[in-house]
Scaffold this motif. Structure first.
Motif, mmCIF file in Angstrom:
data_model
loop_
_atom_site.group_PDB
_atom_site.id
_atom_site.type_symbol
_atom_site.label_atom_id
_atom_site.label_comp_id
_atom_site.label_asym_id
_atom_site.label_seq_id
_atom_site.Cartn_x
_atom_site.Cartn_y
_atom_site.Cartn_z
ATOM 1 N N ASN A 68 0.855 -1.192 0.000
ATOM 2 C CA ASN A 68 0.000 0.000 0.000
ATOM 3 C C ASN A 68 0.888 1.238 0.000
ATOM 4 O O ASN A 68 0.950 1.973 0.993
ATOM 5 N N SER A 156 -1.465 5.347 -1.030
ATOM 6 C CA SER A 156 -1.966 5.635 0.317
ATOM 7 C C SER A 156 -1.492 7.005 0.779
ATOM 8 O O SER A 156 -0.322 7.369 0.600
ATOM 9 N N LYS A 161 -6.873 5.577 0.551
ATOM 10 C CA LYS A 161 -6.175 4.970 -0.577
ATOM 11 C C LYS A 161 -6.773 5.574 -1.841
ATOM 12 O O LYS A 161 -7.993 5.549 -2.032
ATOM 13 N N HIS A 272 -10.510 -0.945 0.193
ATOM 14 C CA HIS A 272 -9.436 0.015 0.450
ATOM 15 C C HIS A 272 -9.583 0.663 1.820
ATOM 16 O O HIS A 272 -8.591 0.892 2.525
ATOM 17 N N ALA A 276 -6.929 0.660 4.928
ATOM 18 C CA ALA A 276 -6.438 1.922 5.476
ATOM 19 C C ALA A 276 -6.729 2.042 6.972
ATOM 20 O O ALA A 276 -5.899 2.544 7.742
#
Length: 388
Positions: A68, A156, A161, A272, A276
């Motif tokens: 990421n 990220s 993201k 996503h 995150a």
């Protein structure tokens, strides 16, 4: 079939012992930056092999691109590109390294604040904004994202993201040697199978537009992943299984099966946020969200779910509802059979976190998702509740 433009200029160099051909494809006079991740490519000797193949070219290294990939890390590489007048980048790694490298190639020539490049979402960054990009190639070490043959990246920043897409960020070439993936941990292989599977379903499980070729290719990818999923995890040096895994992952997101069909990227967008917020692996988030989404959206996806049940899972008997139920169940069981858990609660995420996830979706503009734009925040909440 819907109208479409299809453009993919990436040269794929596939198979055993293809690394030695790098010298043919990297410009002779290029000053090269080698980008890579957390160190496995270095420790395994792969980076040294790449350096040898570059011969007398001037080259620099930038390691530490994390899973990421973070904006703050990538802007450090941008400074190297600018200061050392890098004119070719070679990304050695999986989707995160390649995604990060795509952002570096754009940001290196961008005149303004490179953070601006994160604002376009799933839309292409206009050419009059991006201007130009540094040319790059890839050496793939993890089959999952298809980033080796597409123009998309996910970056990220903060607690979000952000998709980044440009016509300038197709790799010039990608070395795709399945043997370079043999040493991957089993969980990364399993995540890669899930990622490729869900990339395919998000372009397939929408609504019919009589795109027979795209449907059949998508079904072939899904059937292949189901057939070789267990084997490619249990037998990491089974070349045939891994080669089919690698090529399936590439084909799942190189634009071919998405041409002329509606697409639904809700699973990825919700996934996503789970990565995150909670650090759950990307592939694992997809395995959590997809079965729940299919249950909530069964009416909107009814025709394609029935086609999926028949053609992919070979379900011939029962009512329409029973066929759909069984197809969704088999999808969940497939993921779980790979060793991937499919419920949020299994990752320690309780129902009290659902409002936090929904708020993140709102903050990131994910208020009208799906192939028809009608997955509101309320619907996303229902999907998350079903995924619990």
């Amino acid at each position: 079939m819907l109208n479409f433009d299809f453009y993919n200029p990436t040269h794929i160099i596939f198979g055993k012992d293809r690394l030695e051909s790098i010298g043919t494809y990297v410009p002779t006079e290029a000053t090269v930056l080698i980008t890579y991740g957390g160190g496995s490519a270095k420790k395994s000797g792969l980076i040294d092999k790449v350096k040898t193949m570059l011969g007398n070219r001037t080259f620099f290294e930038f390691g530490g691109i994390e899973p990421n990939p973070r904006y703050e890390t990538l802007v450090k590489a941008v400074e190297i590109v600018r200061n050392e007048k890098i004119d070719f980048i070679l990304a050695v790694g999986g989707g995160s390294v390649i995604d990060g490298t795509k952002f570096i190639t754009l940001a290196a020539y961008y005149d303004g604040d490179s953070h601006d490049l994160l604002q376009y979402g799933l839309s292409l960054i206009p050419l009059d904004v991006a201007g130009k990009a540094v040319s790059f190639g890839t050496v793939l070490t993890l089959p999952a994202t298809g980033s080796e043959m597409n123009n998309g990246a996910v970056i990220s920043y903060g607690h979000g993201k952000y998709p980044v897409m440009s016509v300038l960020t197709f790799p010039k070439f990608s070395i795709v040697d399945p043997t370079l993936t043999f040493t991957l941990p089993k969980i990364q292989v399993a995540n890669g199978v899930v990622d490729a599977f869900v990339h395919t379903t998000e372009q397939y499980l929408t609504y019919p537009v009589d795109a027979k070729v795209q449907d059949r290719i998508a079904e072939g990818i899904l059937l292949t992943l189901i057939e070789i999923g267990d084997t490619t995890i249990a037998e990491p040096e089974n070349y045939d299984a891994r080669a089919n895994h690698v090529w399936s992952a590439t084909l799942a997101l190189n634009g071919l099966i998405g041409a002329g069909v509606p697409q639904d990227w809700t699973t990825h967008m919700i996934g996503h946020e789970l990565t995150a917020l909670f650090g759950i692996d990307h592939g694992q988030t997809l395995a959590i969200v997809l079965p729940a989404l299919l249950e909530v959206r069964r009416e909107q996806k009814r025709a394609k779910l029935l086609q999926y049940a028949t053609r992919v899972w070979h379900i011939e008997s029962g009512s329409e509802e029973e066929k759909i139920d069984l197809a969704i169940l088999k999808t969940r069981e497939f993921f779980e059979g790979l060793g991937i858990k499919t419920h949020l609660s299994q990752y320690g995420v309780g129902a009290d976190k659902i409002p936090v996830i929904v708020e993140q979706l709102k903050d990131h503009g994910m208020t009208a998702l799906s192939e028809t734009g009608d997955i509101t925040l309320d619907v996303s909440q229902k999907i998350l509740e079903r995924a619990m």
